[in-house]
Scaffold this motif. Structure first.
Motif, mmCIF file in Angstrom:
data_model
loop_
_atom_site.group_PDB
_atom_site.id
_atom_site.type_symbol
_atom_site.label_atom_id
_atom_site.label_comp_id
_atom_site.label_asym_id
_atom_site.label_seq_id
_atom_site.Cartn_x
_atom_site.Cartn_y
_atom_site.Cartn_z
ATOM 1 N N LEU A 26 0.701 -1.039 -0.135
ATOM 2 C CA LEU A 26 0.021 -0.055 0.066
ATOM 3 C C LEU A 26 0.896 1.207 0.008
ATOM 4 N N MET A 27 1.899 1.409 0.964
ATOM 5 C CA MET A 27 2.821 2.488 0.831
ATOM 6 C C MET A 27 3.215 2.927 -0.522
ATOM 7 N N LEU A 28 3.856 1.627 -0.958
ATOM 8 C CA LEU A 28 4.665 1.525 -2.169
ATOM 9 C C LEU A 28 3.442 2.357 -3.321
ATOM 10 N N ALA A 29 2.292 1.884 -3.393
ATOM 11 C CA ALA A 29 1.477 2.319 -4.422
ATOM 12 C C ALA A 29 1.136 3.833 -4.092
ATOM 13 N N ILE A 30 0.991 4.287 -2.852
ATOM 14 C CA ILE A 30 0.891 5.617 -2.643
ATOM 15 C C ILE A 30 1.813 6.272 -2.778
ATOM 16 N N GLN A 145 8.658 -10.393 9.616
ATOM 17 C CA GLN A 145 8.387 -9.117 9.168
ATOM 18 C C GLN A 145 9.295 -8.668 7.724
ATOM 19 N N GLN A 146 10.600 -9.109 8.018
ATOM 20 C CA GLN A 146 11.327 -8.539 6.732
ATOM 21 C C GLN A 146 11.135 -9.394 5.526
ATOM 22 N N VAL A 147 10.684 -10.741 5.808
ATOM 23 C CA VAL A 147 10.464 -11.528 4.623
ATOM 24 C C VAL A 147 9.235 -10.885 3.863
ATOM 25 N N CYS A 148 8.272 -10.382 4.677
ATOM 26 C CA CYS A 148 7.148 -9.511 4.080
ATOM 27 C C CYS A 148 7.725 -8.263 3.327
ATOM 28 N N VAL A 149 8.563 -7.787 4.029
ATOM 29 C CA VAL A 149 8.840 -6.331 3.666
ATOM 30 C C VAL A 149 9.738 -6.270 2.165
ATOM 31 N N ILE A 150 10.471 -7.763 2.298
ATOM 32 C CA ILE A 150 11.085 -8.216 0.900
ATOM 33 C C ILE A 150 9.808 -8.431 -0.100
ATOM 34 N N ALA A 151 8.802 -9.248 0.102
ATOM 35 C CA ALA A 151 7.925 -9.807 -0.563
ATOM 36 C C ALA A 151 6.863 -8.851 -1.088
ATOM 37 N N GLY A 152 6.577 -7.911 -0.086
ATOM 38 C CA GLY A 152 5.545 -6.762 -0.239
ATOM 39 C C GLY A 152 6.033 -5.799 -1.500
ATOM 40 N N PRO A 153 7.092 -5.108 -1.216
ATOM 41 C CA PRO A 153 7.337 -4.314 -2.488
ATOM 42 C C PRO A 153 7.574 -5.062 -3.773
ATOM 43 N N ALA A 154 8.226 -6.221 -3.675
ATOM 44 C CA ALA A 154 8.503 -6.882 -4.908
ATOM 45 C C ALA A 154 7.141 -7.136 -5.529
ATOM 46 N N LEU A 155 6.328 -7.826 -4.847
ATOM 47 C CA LEU A 155 5.019 -8.305 -5.340
ATOM 48 C C LEU A 155 4.337 -6.985 -5.958
ATOM 49 N N GLY A 156 4.271 -5.963 -5.144
ATOM 50 C CA GLY A 156 3.801 -4.721 -5.413
ATOM 51 C C GLY A 156 4.269 -4.215 -6.878
ATOM 52 N N GLY A 157 5.598 -4.267 -7.146
ATOM 53 C CA GLY A 157 6.176 -4.076 -8.287
ATOM 54 C C GLY A 157 5.558 -4.619 -9.427
ATOM 55 N N LEU A 158 5.463 -5.922 -9.191
ATOM 56 C CA LEU A 158 5.009 -6.753 -10.415
ATOM 57 C C LEU A 158 3.473 -6.576 -10.527
ATOM 58 N N LEU A 159 2.866 -6.330 -9.551
ATOM 59 C CA LEU A 159 1.367 -5.834 -9.902
ATOM 60 C C LEU A 159 1.141 -4.493 -10.656
ATOM 61 N N PHE A 160 2.171 -3.626 -10.472
ATOM 62 C CA PHE A 160 2.124 -2.590 -11.013
ATOM 63 C C PHE A 160 1.860 -2.812 -12.661
ATOM 64 N N ALA A 161 2.628 -3.757 -13.000
ATOM 65 C CA ALA A 161 2.637 -4.327 -14.447
ATOM 66 C C ALA A 161 1.217 -4.413 -15.113
ATOM 67 N N THR A 162 0.197 -4.894 -14.216
ATOM 68 C CA THR A 162 -0.988 -5.491 -14.471
ATOM 69 C C THR A 162 -1.896 -4.013 -14.292
ATOM 70 N N GLY A 163 -1.547 -3.285 -13.529
ATOM 71 C CA GLY A 163 -2.475 -2.059 -13.142
ATOM 72 C C GLY A 163 -2.452 -1.887 -11.615
ATOM 73 N N VAL A 164 -2.510 -0.551 -11.194
ATOM 74 C CA VAL A 164 -2.501 -0.183 -9.857
ATOM 75 C C VAL A 164 -3.855 -0.796 -9.121
ATOM 76 N N ASN A 165 -4.902 -1.013 -10.039
ATOM 77 C CA ASN A 165 -5.992 -1.352 -9.123
ATOM 78 C C ASN A 165 -5.827 -2.774 -8.673
ATOM 79 N N ALA A 166 -5.326 -3.818 -9.317
ATOM 80 C CA ALA A 166 -4.994 -4.988 -8.776
ATOM 81 C C ALA A 166 -4.294 -4.971 -7.637
ATOM 82 N N ARG A 254 12.998 -0.780 -2.337
ATOM 83 C CA ARG A 254 12.211 -1.023 -1.201
ATOM 84 C C ARG A 254 12.621 -2.231 -0.067
ATOM 85 N N CYS A 255 12.807 -3.139 -0.866
ATOM 86 C CA CYS A 255 12.930 -4.530 -0.325
ATOM 87 C C CYS A 255 14.398 -4.956 0.038
#
Length: 398
Positions: A26-30, A145-166, A254-255
């Protein structure tokens, strides 16, 4: 009772995975959405400031609630509210209604909610594990926590490719799942006697921390260290204009600190720091500052990732030592309110630090802001070694 603790601890860890991943996404997207709309480091800093301001008003009240309510249910309510924010952003993005003012307004709401969540979370873990295992459990929780901090921005970056709505819808779903897990946590919760909410009860956590120099030194060290040494708010600037790596590169930046934090956290979960904890804490903060200053000067993407990873590893040592000392030095009846004070300082260091980064970037440029901040963190470590002797000379966690 052991089975109850085991089941509740499992739910706690599952909920941590979902909620932290969602918050990072969420913070990556915002932040990217804001920079895409404004192209301004100033407004990136305002996102942090707008999350910090409401926390000043709600943090101490949040601590009082964490000492009166069931802590799992308190966190569940906070996560449900963040799920609603994620859904609102998704719908707004689909209808092209996302504006600078909307992002700043929702940042205010997030800032008001988060102290209740953090106070409940911090005071909950000691109720789910034996005290003798607290240091290692704190380190393992940091690993999660850090596993999620790694996964969150990385997953967020991938989802950006399909659109911020996703991305926004995924955040909302993860928040909902985590809220359900926290609501199912059980522990020996005895409701305290009802008493009126007064200034005395709300400010009890502040008085407790102020009267214990070791706690005051540890909590304030985080405040000033991260306040000056935080570079997170300016990562979109580095990704877009200095390193030229785009939103996918921003996700990796970020990660990167979490990768270093994960490695160090795994070591600390297997073997806690046995001696010289105060000295090692201060050294870790100085290393963190040096890594941030070097990152500010780097023009190589791989070198920048490495330096951020080093900063994350050093920060993990600081976090585990400080959080363990806070829990061990605080009686359970005060843990919520002391956690609230800690949350207030963490919020100041993170959100106000983001504003400070935006402000100094406006005056000295992004590079100057990051380098000066890292150097200031080194000076803070040296100053605290003299100002807070009980912390600097602390030998063991127990």
């Amino acid at each position: 009772m052991p089975l109850l603790r085991h089941a509740s601890l499992t739910r706690f860890l599952i909920a941590r995975v979902g909620s932290i991943t969602a918050q990072q996404m969420l913070m990556l997207a915002i932040s990217w959405h804001m920079y895409d709309l404004t192209s301004s480091a100033w407004y990136l800093g305002l996102v942090g400031l707008f999350q910090f301001i409401p926390g000043l008003a709600t943090t101490l009240v949040a601590g009082h609630c964490a000492d009166r309510m069931h802590r799992g249910q308190l966190v569940a309510i906070c996560l449900a509210a963040q799920a609603a924010i994620g859904a609102l952003l998704a719908v707004s993005s689909m209808t092209h209604a996302v504006t600078r003012d909307l992002l700043l307004g929702l940042s205010l709401v997030l800032g008001a909610i988060r102290p209740f969540q953090m106070s409940g979370q911090q005071a909950l873990l000691p109720m789910l594990v034996a005290q003798s295992l607290l240091a290692r459990s704190m380190a393992f929780s940091t690993v999660v926590q850090q596993v999620c901090v790694i996964a969150g921005p990385a997953l967020g970056g991938l989802l950006f490719a399909t659109g911020v709505n996703a991305l926004y819808f995924t955040c909302a779903a993860l928040f909902c799942m985590s809220a359900a897990m926290y609501a199912l946590i059980r522990y020996d919760h005895v409701a305290p006697p009802r008493e009126p909410v007064t200034a005395e009860t709300v400010l009890a956590g502040l008085r407790f921390v102020w009267s214990h120099p070791l706690l005051l030194g540890g909590i304030s060290l985080d405040l000033f260290g991260v306040l000056f040494g935080g570079a997170t708010a300016l990562l979109p600037v580095y990704a877009k204009e200095i390193l030229h790596v785009g939103p996918q590169g921003l996700g990796l930046l970020r990660c990167a600190p979490a990768v270093g934090a994960l490695c160090v956290g795994l070591m600390l979960s297997r073997r806690a720091i046995g001696s010289g904890v105060g000295r090692k804490l201060l050294i870790a903060v100085a290393v963190y500052g040096a890594a941030i200053a070097a990152f500010g000067l780097s023009r190589s993407f791989p070198v920048s990732l490495l330096l951020l990873a080093i900063s994350g590893g050093a920060d993990t040592i600081s976090v585990v030592v400080r959080q363990t000392l806070i829990q061990l030095e605080t009686p359970d009846r005060m843990r919520g309110r002391v956690a609230a004070v800690n949350t207030l300082f963490i919020g100041a260091s993170n959100q106000l630090g983001e504003f400070e980064s935006g402000l100094t970037a406006r005056a000295f440029g992004a590079v100057g802001s990051v380098v000066l901040g890292g150097c200031a963190t080194i000076l803070v470590s040296a100053a605290w070694s003299q100002l807070f002797k009980p912390l600097a000379t602390r030998e063991t966690l127990h």
